[in-house]
Design an enzyme around this catalytic site. Sequence first.
Site, mmCIF file in Angstrom:
data_model
loop_
_atom_site.group_PDB
_atom_site.id
_atom_site.type_symbol
_atom_site.label_atom_id
_atom_site.label_comp_id
_atom_site.label_asym_id
_atom_site.label_seq_id
_atom_site.Cartn_x
_atom_site.Cartn_y
_atom_site.Cartn_z
ATOM 1 N N HIS A 1 37.351 -5.166 -68.943
ATOM 2 C CA HIS A 1 35.935 -5.340 -69.308
ATOM 3 C C HIS A 1 35.514 -4.317 -70.357
ATOM 4 O O HIS A 1 34.758 -4.625 -71.286
ATOM 5 C CB HIS A 1 35.035 -5.173 -68.081
ATOM 6 C CG HIS A 1 35.224 -6.213 -67.024
ATOM 7 N ND1 HIS A 1 35.181 -7.556 -67.273
ATOM 8 C CD2 HIS A 1 35.455 -6.088 -65.680
ATOM 9 C CE1 HIS A 1 35.367 -8.232 -66.141
ATOM 10 N NE2 HIS A 1 35.533 -7.355 -65.171
ATOM 11 N N HIS B 1 41.805 -3.554 -64.385
ATOM 12 C CA HIS B 1 40.848 -4.676 -64.392
ATOM 13 C C HIS B 1 39.567 -4.255 -65.110
ATOM 14 O O HIS B 1 39.048 -5.001 -65.957
ATOM 15 C CB HIS B 1 40.547 -5.087 -62.947
ATOM 16 C CG HIS B 1 39.455 -6.108 -62.814
ATOM 17 N ND1 HIS B 1 39.694 -7.441 -62.606
ATOM 18 C CD2 HIS B 1 38.092 -5.989 -62.884
ATOM 19 C CE1 HIS B 1 38.547 -8.090 -62.542
ATOM 20 N NE2 HIS B 1 37.547 -7.230 -62.705
ATOM 21 N N GLU B 2 39.071 -3.067 -64.767
ATOM 22 C CA GLU B 2 37.845 -2.593 -65.402
ATOM 23 C C GLU B 2 38.066 -2.265 -66.878
ATOM 24 O O GLU B 2 37.150 -2.415 -67.692
ATOM 25 C CB GLU B 2 37.297 -1.375 -64.655
ATOM 26 C CG GLU B 2 36.945 -1.648 -63.193
ATOM 27 C CD GLU B 2 35.992 -2.827 -63.022
ATOM 28 O OE1 GLU B 2 35.160 -3.069 -63.918
ATOM 29 O OE2 GLU B 2 36.075 -3.509 -61.985
#
Length: 447
Positions: free
Chosen positions: A28, A24-25
């Site tokens: 980003h 998920h990170e």
Amino acid sequence: MTVLLFIAGVLFVVVGIAASIALHEVGHLVPAKLFRVRVTQYMVGFGPTVWSRRRGETEYGFKAIPAGGYVSMVGMFPPATTESGAVRRSSTGVFQQLTDDARQAAAEQLQPGDENRVFYKLPIWKRIIIMLGGPLMNLLIGTVLFAVLIMGFGTAQPTTTLSSVSECVVPASQQAATGQTECTPADPAAPGYEAGLLPGDRIVAFDGREVADWDSFSGWIREAAGREVSISYVRDGETIESTITPLLTERPVASEDGTPVVDDDGVAVTQEVGFLGVGSTQELVPQPAGEVLPAVGDSLARVAGVVLNLPQRVVEVGQAAFSDAPRDPEGPISVVGVGRIAGEISAMEEIPVASRAATLIGLVAGVNLALFVFNLIPLLPLDGGHVAGALWEGLRRAFARLVRRPDPGPFDMAKLLPLTYAVAILLMGMGVLLIYADIVKPVDLFG
């Protein structure tokens, strides 16, 4: 052996969720670096740093509390300025002080050369891509895992081999009214039991028709109520011919997905049909690729339903945790609850290994879809809150151009920090409540 299997199931889900958070990170991190924003940290977890290593301008590492993660980018908040462009002086208000402290901390990260590498100066569409990158990564992971499940392992389908044979027939209305689960002398014997059927028998013909699938067989049983018909089944390699008379009885009406149909008052709808009192074994049957996205869509719809009613669902969890009320199996659970369910499934040695593995993968897939939906909530500190702020900024600037007013500049997300802290406290409180409930009153999925 059972304990080891339980631990293995828990570890599988823990590692799967940790990897999902890390990716998920990454969702980003990658677009932020592509858009030349300086990223100071990529961390999985919160609290004290357990391990880290610097690569270029970014520190990569793990924190002690594996309950999330973050990517730290410079220039998340614009400097506070007055209409004349001067820097606004700090206020002594508590909320304003929180805002000023956060803005000062962000400013201290800036280095020479960062003037055009700050987050708030990016075009709105780039900021949205960065903030949606995390949830979209979870959606991608969930979709890939669903593809593995549906196309690789397959979905559970009923076979023509019997898994159970009931000794008696209890009408659905009687079950609902009394909760009866055991046979009594007053209950009529089930036709399948009377005919001598046993678990493991494979039905090959019914009423002169070849039985190719369970759904057709069930339909023929319902239509043959009160009529003696022929039945053929294979037991230990031998084909046995017999007769059987389905009993007309009251049974629940099921929808296409197998769930009971209920009326406006929540009462199960029933109908009188033919009944034998036999159940089918299930086996995993691989499905075509076209079944993946509909399955993902159905799962997203269920998760969205839980999220939309989250306050009410959390209250219900709290009531169950501190009373004798049962937990709703469709309600929210914590990572602790997911781990416990994974352990219980893994320890069920009577279930085939492939089915257990598929269920564990399904749990991780479901968590990823839940992370996707939850992070889209338009509240800080969630990703959806940053997206909402960027969209609001775009709307303000578009309106200013329309009415020929000066550009209002970037929207100051720092002003929302008091609300952000309040939401964060509520989320932490909700997490603690769910963990407590999953310890003292866990969801019972297996009876």
